[in-house]
Design an enzyme around this catalytic site. Structure first.
Site, short mmCIF file in Angstrom:
data_model
loop_
_atom_site.label_atom_id
_atom_site.label_comp_id
_atom_site.label_asym_id
_atom_site.label_seq_id
_atom_site.Cartn_x
_atom_site.Cartn_y
_atom_site.Cartn_z
N TYR A 82 0.82 -1.20 0.00
CA TYR A 82 0.00 0.00 0.00
C TYR A 82 0.86 1.26 0.00
CZ TYR A 82 -4.20 -2.67 0.00
OH TYR A 82 -5.20 -3.50 -0.40
N HIS A 94 -6.10 -4.08 6.54
CA HIS A 94 -5.29 -4.97 5.70
C HIS A 94 -4.29 -5.78 6.52
CE1 HIS A 94 -6.94 -3.58 1.97
NE2 HIS A 94 -6.64 -2.34 2.22
#
Lengths: 711, 711
Positions: free
Chosen positions: B233, B392
């Protein structure tokens, strides 16, 4: 250095020409750079001649390296003129001359007799061949006394062993036999004993019948040049075959060896090369690894030799590009020069070819169909309808493999063997080779009643072969092949017809597979596909199992987990992702059929098998036609998170009808459809007319097959 | 063309300098060649602005391509001066200006609000950012009327949507938020509306607290620069972060953005780069793909920007070599020149680094240890003892991964997602991401009582973090890291200490793993390893199962098949072959322990999981130490049938003792042994002295750990 060069495979002018490439960016220049780096690195380890070890063990590997570097250093002495290479070659040869007769014979482990260095004399043959070649490169540099020491201590004892002690093994028409005669002949040439050259060429009896090189190359290959054990063993035999041919060409020019027996040498080299996938890897026909490729040392020799003596075209240059090296020899020099002089971009697609089998070419064949997509990628279909392949044969007549986008898509399992991995049964063939890898169900073929073709009886299988029906490989848009296989399962006749069809709307040619079985009584037919990658979608309901059991108890089924299963539909679809390509398989079926998802690895107590997925379409029937289409589509790249066309164009496959005259199917895409008509009549020619009526529709066509695109 | 260039990220002199590289072999030259080929190929498809599709569907992909090529073609117009690029950019922008307001909003599918082009406005932000940049490159070429059409029809409606309709989403400290502010600011610069630049930099309230770029880059990263969701990310957020930084540098120089907040931009770029494996692939920390690498578009921008504004060394050049491209911008030009001027061979090994987590750097850390083998190969160990990573996050504190010889050896599974594969749930996260990929047992860690850390409670996990114990990453022969993780399983404290030890007798550094667990009551401890490849040998008896059942019912265990199991020995050894390397894992154990061979893929009704092997060492104990060694050895190449050193050097691992002060183990090789001593004392420093006595043997050392080689 005052003596003339006596190298078996080099003349002075050739050496000068090769030396001229040193440091250049040509294929020969790059080959020399690699050869020097590799040889120098090994020479830095010093001279070591060990005793015995098992196959794959330390001593075994070291002896193999030693003969390789005797040959390499010998050649580099000629090319570079540097004494250090001659010295190293001499040191190694003298060390062997000192030690060889002090070593006992290995214990006999298999049918191959043992040598003093290796557990089987096959390796000892290779040793003699390469050490003789290396010796011949430095012979003029050695003193007469050194020469005699090497002959007495190493070469003569080896010659005696091969031609006297193991005489029975010397006169043998077998791929190993070529190593034996090539080794003995090279040594004979290197030490000026022409009697060994004679017996190697003409056999111990000198009759060119029972043994010797000429008998071997007359009998080992089919008229097509195909070698019945398949390319994996072919490429191993091709090395001594080519080395010996080049030596005969130089030292027995009167034999005109390259034109001998209808140019059998050129033919068999070309046949071997023509089996390779577009990326240079050989399809794993019969027992074979999945990674053996045209960069193998023997194939490098063979391609260079072919280029020099039989001619060069884009196909040959394309393979040289993959090899990125040449044989360091005048042959390689010819190929390197041609490669340098070529200015066009290479995008080769070897012609499709049917390679017949058997001494007279009438024992079936192997088909290799190749077609280029609109973007130039080469699809290749391989289909086996030839002989069994003896002890290394797989029971997979009518089996296929398929390749495109740089990867094998319908996959061969290859052999059950971890070659040279010593802790894995010494790197030898594993039990699972018999119990799984060679069984019918391990291949992309139909297994009947959960059994193996010919009941896994090698003798029975060797007595039979497939029957070619038609082969059409010239067209750029449609190619096809068909063959029969009768009674490989008792009372069951099989016919498989495959077509590749290109259309401007398709990313790649589709593969159409019509697999027809006929029998008086009902059987269970398992149509098996072996793929790789991840299932993306299906169009039918299935259940994955909460507990896994095997698919059966025998004939390879005991090694397959039943991962999940479900009832088929009118058209059954399974789509998967392999690498960067999507594949969709569609088959005409019914709710009576069943789809089973499998995975190999059951009953595998030592983790000898790889864990690989497969599909089985199971049908109970007397006569039936499996009508399948495989579409290649889309693109996926996880690293850049790209995905396009994850669903294919084709939505349905319908069997319109099938009988003894022909089969007709319809393939339906979103806004067009394709009618495929295939002749099933024995003896069909490209002039034959076929006319069938199914469901009140008449279909007529001329030749083997017809394809009609509608819309 | 008479107007001055108004490009947001280019000045005329920079364009001239970049244009000078056209056709050259420099990194910039190659980047331009690729950019031109790629852009020309897309332009040949014509202008098409479709409507809606689901994520990964046709329209979605086409809109993504369109913004990309608006940007690329715009830049190429500046560099090449060719009108066709300006025309194409203009045609696309005008087509969007015509259609944008005619498109309805997508249906809302998840928490991210929908846009008019895409199902989530995140994509719409990216569209605005790139289309604004492309527009700014051709603005001077457009008529005033065309400019107004594009502003009225496309840019202003998007600005309104982002800053008004979805105001709540604009002021958000989140990686998506950076895309929002960067997009709005770029557009503000491109159309001369400074108010949008201001609110993007300082937030809607202008206070630099609740939102805006400055607040984001102050709060999103730990002092070390680490981003808590992990590199997958991070690399996505880094692209707008760098683009915006470069724009601020050019248009708001008074902010001195590259020195802002202790050079946070340089720090966070470097932290991200420092996580990468030696081959450029990012370790899959938290939800992540296994293939995302430094060739990602954002990382290319980031590396070029870092090179220009923070300096260039061999590590940076080594990454540029892997990228083989640069950002087409003045930053990339700087990197390309430095790469050209570098004459030394690059063999970079990024320094080992511990990246702390949390706003104050006190919420654990991520460790990245790197060591070079004698031949120069880089081994990398990654260990997680930081924060959970929010939505996540994986439940894998103290989990590790390990890389050498160009491949991940102790492997991460990565996310349960086929990104952008539309038939796989639209390419979104799959149920199996929760049920398997994020569970503790899916990682290289110890799972207790067949459960997940923090009971798979995200909120609880977010409230906790690992505790650094020691980190020592400077030495070339011995490096180590250790951390605690307390009560992630109720009543169980865990400490994991890992060392890499290099020795001239070893082909690669060995990895030593001391995993200590303490508890008042007995638990089942499952020490899990995820490897790849084929088991070569073991030193204990085990039974593979005739039928497979799962390892459990929950917490990921329901997805693991129990393939086989057996009783452990004093030293338990499992050796496998991955690619061309052999690996041998040895662990100190007893007959009370059990080894279980696993494979993922159970309870997977849609084939969403990959089928991958693993190992579990199961032990029932209160306090225990798992003492493990992983040796990398030998070489295998199936294509050339080479295999060396298939058995490793190390034969035994013994625990001499472990307590609150320290752990001592002995690693026994054929003719030497290694004593490893590790401090377990909280607060240990490199000055601390530890003294322990086990079995009447005294061990004393200073600092975190000591290693003594005997023999």
């Amino acid at each position: 250095m005052s003596q003339a060069i006596k190298a078996v495979l080099f003349e002075q002018s050739e050496i000068t020409s090769i030396a001229n490439e040193l440091g250049k960016d040509s294929l020969m220049g790059k080959s020399l750079t690699k050869l020097i780096e590799d040889t120098d690195a090994f020479m830095a380890l010093g001279v070591e001649v060990p005793g015995h070890s098992e196959a794959g063990g330390y001593a075994h590997n070291r002896h193999k390296q030693n003969y390789q570097y005797i040959n390499q250093a010998g050649r580099l002495f000629l090319v570079t003129g540097e004494d250090k290479y001659a010295q190293y070659t001499a040191d190694l040869l003298l060390a062997y001359a000192d030690k060889y007769l002090k070593l006992d014979y290995h214990e006999q482990l298999n049918t191959n007799p043992p040598g003093r260095l290796f557990h089987q004399i096959l390796n000892e043959h290779v040793f003699l061949l390469y050490s003789s070649l290396g010796y011949s490169c430095i012979r003029h540099w050695l003193s007469a006394e050194q020469q005699q020491t090497i002959i007495d201590g190493l070469f003569q004892p080896m010659l005696d062993m091969f031609t006297d002690k193991y005489e029975f093994d010397f006169d043998r028409i077998h791929n190993h036999g070529i190593w034996a005669v090539a080794a003995v002949a090279m040594c004979g040439l290197a030490i000026d004993k022409p009697e060994y050259v004679e017996m190697s060429i003409h056999g111990l009896k000198g009759d060119d019948i029972e043994g010797g090189y000429l008998a071997q190359i007359s009998k080992l290959f089919a008229p097509s040049g195909y070698y019945m054990e398949g390319p994996y063993y072919h490429r191993y035999a091709i090395r001594p075959l080519c080395l010996f041919a080049e030596a005969i060409h130089r030292h027995r020019p009167e034999l005109d060896i390259f034109n001998f027996n209808g140019q059998v040498i050129g033919k068999t080299v070309k046949a071997m090369l023509a089996t390779a996938y577009p990326n240079g890897v050989f399809p794993a026909l019969n027992d074979a690894s999945l990674t053996m490729d045209i960069c193998d040392a023997g194939v490098i020799v063979a391609l260079s030799l072919y280029a020099k003596h039989y001619g060069i075209d884009d196909d040959i240059l394309g393979m040289a590009q993959i090899q990125d090296t040449v044989w360091v020899n005048a042959c390689g020099q010819a190929l390197s020069s041609a490669f340098d002089n070529n200015e066009a971009a290479l995008n080769p697609c070897w012609a499709s070819v049917e390679l017949n089998e058997g001494p007279n070419g009438d024992r079936g064949a192997q088909a290799f169909l190749r077609m280029q997509s609109n973007k130039g990628d080469v699809s290749q279909l391989v289909m086996n309808y030839g002989q069994h392949g003896m002890g290394h044969g797989h029971f997979d007549t009518l089996g296929v493999s398929f390749f495109n986008n740089g990867q094998e898509v319908l996959r061969e399992y290859g052999f059950g063997r971890w070659v040279n991995v010593e802790p894995k049964f010494g790197g030898r063939y594993l039990d699972e080779n018999k119990s799984y890898a060679r069984q019918t169900i391990a291949h992309n073929a139909v297994a009947v009643d959960q059994k193996c073709q010919n009941n896994f009886d090698v003798k029975l299988a060797d007595s039979r072969h497939g029957e070619p029906h038609f082969f059409s490989g010239d067209d750029k848009e449609i190619q096809g092949v068909s063959a029969f296989c009768r009674d490989f399962y008792e009372g069951v006749d099989q016919q498989r017809s495959l077509l590749m069809i290109n259309d401007e709307r398709l990313a790649q040619p589709i593969l159409v597979d019509l697999y027809r079985l006929t029998s008086e009584v009902a059987h269970q037919y398992d149509y098996a596909l072996h793929y790789d990658g991840q299932i993306v979608r299906t169009n039918f309901d299935y259940q994955t199992h909460a507990e896994l059991s095997t698919l059966g108890d025998d004939f390879g089924y005991q090694h397959l987990w039943n991962v999940g299963q479900g009832k088929a539909k009118d058209t059954t679809l399974v789509s998967w992702l392999q690498g960067s390509s999507y594949y969709t398989w569609l088959t005409a079926s019914s709710e009576e059929d069943e789809v089973i998802f499998t995975r190999s690895g059951a009953n595998d107590p030592s983790f000898n098998l790889r864990s690989e997925p497969g599909l089985v379409l199971r049908r109970n029937a007397k006569d039936t036609l499996f009508a399948n289409v495989l579409e290649t589509h889309g693109y996926f790249n996880e690293a850049i998170e790209a995905s396009t066309e994850a669903r294919g164009q084709i939505t349905e496959v319908k069997v319109i009808g099938t009988n003894e005259q022909g089969s007709v199917i319809e393939i339906i895409a979103k806004d067009y459809s394709i009618i495929v008509m295939v002749s099933n009549q024995v003896g069909v020619t490209d002039e034959s007319k076929t006319s069938v009526t199914f469901n009140n529709q008449d279909f007529q066509w001329q030749g083997y097959f017809a394809v009609e695109v509608r819309g």
